[in-house]
Design a protein around this motif. Sequence first.
Motif, mmCIF file in Angstrom:
data_model
loop_
_atom_site.group_PDB
_atom_site.id
_atom_site.type_symbol
_atom_site.label_atom_id
_atom_site.label_comp_id
_atom_site.label_asym_id
_atom_site.label_seq_id
_atom_site.Cartn_x
_atom_site.Cartn_y
_atom_site.Cartn_z
ATOM 1 N N TRP A 65 0.736 -1.122 -0.011
ATOM 2 C CA TRP A 65 0.064 0.017 -0.108
ATOM 3 C C TRP A 65 0.935 1.116 -0.029
ATOM 4 O O TRP A 65 0.567 2.254 -0.825
ATOM 5 C CB TRP A 65 -0.855 0.010 1.232
ATOM 6 N N VAL A 66 1.827 1.304 0.868
ATOM 7 C CA VAL A 66 2.667 2.656 1.185
ATOM 8 C C VAL A 66 3.620 2.797 -0.234
ATOM 9 O O VAL A 66 3.850 3.731 -0.568
ATOM 10 C CB VAL A 66 3.407 2.336 2.100
ATOM 11 N N CYS A 67 3.913 1.518 -0.905
ATOM 12 C CA CYS A 67 4.765 1.841 -1.994
ATOM 13 C C CYS A 67 3.888 2.404 -3.243
ATOM 14 O O CYS A 67 4.256 3.398 -3.848
ATOM 15 C CB CYS A 67 5.070 0.395 -2.595
ATOM 16 N N GLN A 68 2.673 1.995 -3.193
ATOM 17 C CA GLN A 68 1.858 2.631 -4.305
ATOM 18 C C GLN A 68 1.579 4.089 -3.979
ATOM 19 O O GLN A 68 1.577 5.133 -4.838
ATOM 20 C CB GLN A 68 0.392 2.020 -4.121
ATOM 21 N N LEU A 69 1.342 4.435 -2.659
ATOM 22 C CA LEU A 69 1.199 5.761 -2.199
ATOM 23 C C LEU A 69 2.491 6.618 -2.607
ATOM 24 O O LEU A 69 2.364 7.898 -3.195
ATOM 25 C CB LEU A 69 1.026 5.963 -0.869
ATOM 26 N N LEU A 70 3.771 6.137 -2.282
ATOM 27 C CA LEU A 70 4.966 6.828 -2.648
ATOM 28 C C LEU A 70 5.299 7.022 -4.157
ATOM 29 O O LEU A 70 5.647 8.209 -4.784
ATOM 30 C CB LEU A 70 6.153 6.085 -2.034
ATOM 31 N N GLU A 71 4.604 5.935 -5.029
ATOM 32 C CA GLU A 71 4.816 6.153 -6.501
ATOM 33 C C GLU A 71 3.959 7.245 -6.863
ATOM 34 O O GLU A 71 4.517 8.156 -7.577
ATOM 35 C CB GLU A 71 4.119 4.959 -7.163
ATOM 36 N N GLY A 72 2.753 7.553 -6.370
ATOM 37 C CA GLY A 72 1.826 8.813 -6.668
ATOM 38 C C GLY A 72 2.465 10.278 -6.315
ATOM 39 O O GLY A 72 2.586 11.091 -6.995
ATOM 40 N N LEU A 73 2.961 9.842 -4.923
ATOM 41 C CA LEU A 73 3.419 11.185 -4.326
ATOM 42 C C LEU A 73 4.708 11.473 -4.874
ATOM 43 O O LEU A 73 4.820 12.958 -5.307
ATOM 44 C CB LEU A 73 3.560 10.849 -2.910
ATOM 45 N N ALA A 74 5.542 10.701 -5.304
ATOM 46 C CA ALA A 74 6.750 11.063 -6.044
ATOM 47 C C ALA A 74 6.358 11.848 -7.110
ATOM 48 O O ALA A 74 7.199 12.840 -7.644
ATOM 49 C CB ALA A 74 7.727 10.107 -6.271
ATOM 50 N N PHE A 75 5.332 11.415 -7.835
ATOM 51 C CA PHE A 75 5.130 11.983 -9.242
ATOM 52 C C PHE A 75 4.484 13.371 -8.901
ATOM 53 O O PHE A 75 5.003 14.159 -9.744
ATOM 54 C CB PHE A 75 4.162 11.142 -10.025
ATOM 55 N N ALA A 76 3.657 13.588 -7.983
ATOM 56 C CA ALA A 76 3.269 14.756 -7.611
ATOM 57 C C ALA A 76 4.237 15.734 -7.186
ATOM 58 O O ALA A 76 4.296 16.809 -7.944
ATOM 59 C CB ALA A 76 2.210 14.768 -6.677
ATOM 60 N N HIS A 77 5.145 15.333 -6.481
ATOM 61 C CA HIS A 77 6.419 16.051 -6.127
ATOM 62 C C HIS A 77 7.224 16.573 -7.128
ATOM 63 O O HIS A 77 7.466 17.895 -7.368
ATOM 64 C CB HIS A 77 7.255 15.438 -4.983
ATOM 65 N N GLU A 78 7.514 15.689 -8.045
ATOM 66 C CA GLU A 78 8.465 16.213 -9.500
ATOM 67 C C GLU A 78 7.736 17.034 -10.396
ATOM 68 O O GLU A 78 8.258 17.638 -11.062
ATOM 69 C CB GLU A 78 8.725 14.572 -10.168
ATOM 70 N N ALA A 79 6.180 16.906 -10.363
ATOM 71 C CA ALA A 79 5.569 17.924 -11.082
ATOM 72 C C ALA A 79 5.399 19.378 -10.405
ATOM 73 O O ALA A 79 4.685 20.238 -11.050
ATOM 74 C CB ALA A 79 4.143 17.386 -11.160
ATOM 75 N N GLY A 80 6.092 19.367 -9.183
ATOM 76 C CA GLY A 80 5.818 20.698 -8.608
ATOM 77 C C GLY A 80 4.801 20.910 -7.608
ATOM 78 O O GLY A 80 4.514 21.928 -7.196
ATOM 79 N N HIS A 81 3.991 19.876 -7.119
ATOM 80 C CA HIS A 81 2.856 19.848 -6.330
ATOM 81 C C HIS A 81 3.295 19.199 -4.856
ATOM 82 O O HIS A 81 4.200 18.188 -4.861
ATOM 83 C CB HIS A 81 1.734 19.337 -6.878
ATOM 84 N N ALA A 82 2.558 19.765 -3.854
ATOM 85 C CA ALA A 82 2.699 18.879 -2.539
ATOM 86 C C ALA A 82 1.311 18.715 -2.033
ATOM 87 O O ALA A 82 0.418 19.065 -2.361
ATOM 88 C CB ALA A 82 3.651 19.623 -1.644
ATOM 89 N N HIS A 83 1.335 17.626 -0.857
ATOM 90 C CA HIS A 83 0.040 17.435 -0.234
ATOM 91 C C HIS A 83 -0.190 18.293 0.866
ATOM 92 O O HIS A 83 -1.267 18.955 1.099
ATOM 93 C CB HIS A 83 -0.028 15.952 -0.031
ATOM 94 N N ARG A 84 0.780 18.318 1.849
ATOM 95 C CA ARG A 84 0.919 19.097 3.015
ATOM 96 C C ARG A 84 0.006 18.795 4.157
ATOM 97 O O ARG A 84 -0.037 19.320 5.294
ATOM 98 C CB ARG A 84 0.522 20.544 2.727
#
Length: 589
Positions: A119-138
């Motif tokens: 589960w956490v690996c899938q979360l990190l996949e999506g989060l890493a992509f968002a970070h690299e696109a210049g966005h954060a969750h916060r």
Amino acid sequence: MSETSPVASPLRTFGRFELRALLSKSARSLIWRVFDARHGQELMLCMPREKPNSAPALEHWLRMAQAGERVHHPNLAPVFEIGQVENWPYVAYDRALGETLDERLARQNAPLPLDAAGWVCQLLEGLAFAHEAGHAHRDLQTANLVIDANDKVRLIGIEVAQEVFPATVDFTAVTRRAVRESAEEDVLCVGLLLNRILSGKPVLEERDLQHVVQQMQPIGRELVRLGWETPHPIPDPLRAICNRATDRQLRQRYHLARSFLRALDGWRQAAAYDNGGPVVLLLDKLQRIGHLPTTTTGMHRFTGGAGMEAQHASALSQLVLKDMALTLELVRRVNNALRQSGHAGETILNMQRAIQMLGLDGVQLAANSLKPWPGPLQPVAAEMLSQVMARTTKAATIAQALRPAGYDGEVVHLITVMQNLGRLLLQYHFPDDAQQIRQLMQPPEPTEDQANPPSLSEQAAAYAVLGCDLDALGAAVARHWGLGDELLQMIRRQPLDGPVHTPRNDADTLRLTCSLANELLEALALPEAKRRPGVEAVTRRYAKPLGLGLREVMEALNPGAHRPGQAPAPAAAPAAAPGSLRNRLAGRS
């Protein structure tokens, strides 16, 4: 809009939405389960905890949310709608995407560690992509993970918890909080999520992970480490990964979602499959660029001509042994040839015998197959590889000096090198990971509570970076090369936390002798004040099983130091029984 609990009246509304349950309430955001009468379906509404305090603030919020909506990834939930009700902005997601992690844990409180890692690996996949696109969750919370019936994880709430600026701010003049800083906080919260899932209870008894972050060092005083009372046993590599993610020292934590993902996915694949994770990546690199770059040039000058007489084999083997890449390539080739000819039970670790079997043309072909120094490495990484190779050679020299009488020096040399194979390959193929491991092994900065904080062991640091230990990397490659089971056993170092028992056979003797040499070399790398005590501690560990004392160890570390000008006489080799391991490794019948 009033804040209600999940048992509140279902007749409350928010614009056209019927509020059915409050799924999450944190310091920064809210998540509601609602019914959309217009479309006849349930949605999840994510909104900030505080209403934007001005029209420009609302416009900025909507603009950032819409930019986040354009980031598409399989592990980022697609946005159903972005809108506002009486200046309350929201992002809506389809409820059919699945249940929140909170809801999953409510009905399945103790998922297996392998499932949690997935589960956490899938979360990190999506989060890493968002970070690299210049966005954060916060504001990563357990409710922001949505899991469907097939265990597919999607992240909701990107750009919902934005910065709160004064009402008079000029948004064209204000710089947003650095995405990198926000991204690092996101990665920390993922570590807290992993801790929450594995431990089966809220971290620090807090459900809002932002409250946990504020209590953790260095902001607060709390330490967050995975406890020992967990619903399922936690493997050591997974525990090391989880604890690194929430380490009290900022420099020890994962700073990028990709780094966290690399370690966790490496462990997950290695645990689920025999040769998964970093092993697969390493074997792929071996196919493309080889194991190590050669340090020898002009080998044809030594192998050319009419042939090599028997008395020259010793000189050529010494030359080959100085080139670690060529040495390993000849070992690989000669043992592969043995296996193909039906002698799968035999292993050759004597270089003279390997050269005789392969012939001069075979040696030349092996040398030509290697990439010249330093291969694809940049200068700094090449220098680090050179240092690792020099230390390995020194350990092999120490092992040869300490070997019991009757054991072939070249065999001892090669087993010592093979006990360092994982470290050598890591430095060549994954120099950035090697650097991370070295950094994690540095002692943390002392604090008032801990004047002498312990550093991570090499094994724990490797777990935290790769998800597996370095001996496992070396053993996987040796198995890939087709080396025998006896050798696979000998190239595993003696565990540092395990007792050393008297060897039962030749294989045990060789493994312990080479392990002793490697541990002595590590003791020599300690600060000067700890060097002598370290050598003495290692010697005590092996003294009785190997029949060695401090005098023999000091002589091996400093040859001739006790007898200036006099080289130690070589030990006479007693006759070994035909078919014994020492004969088979040396290629004698």
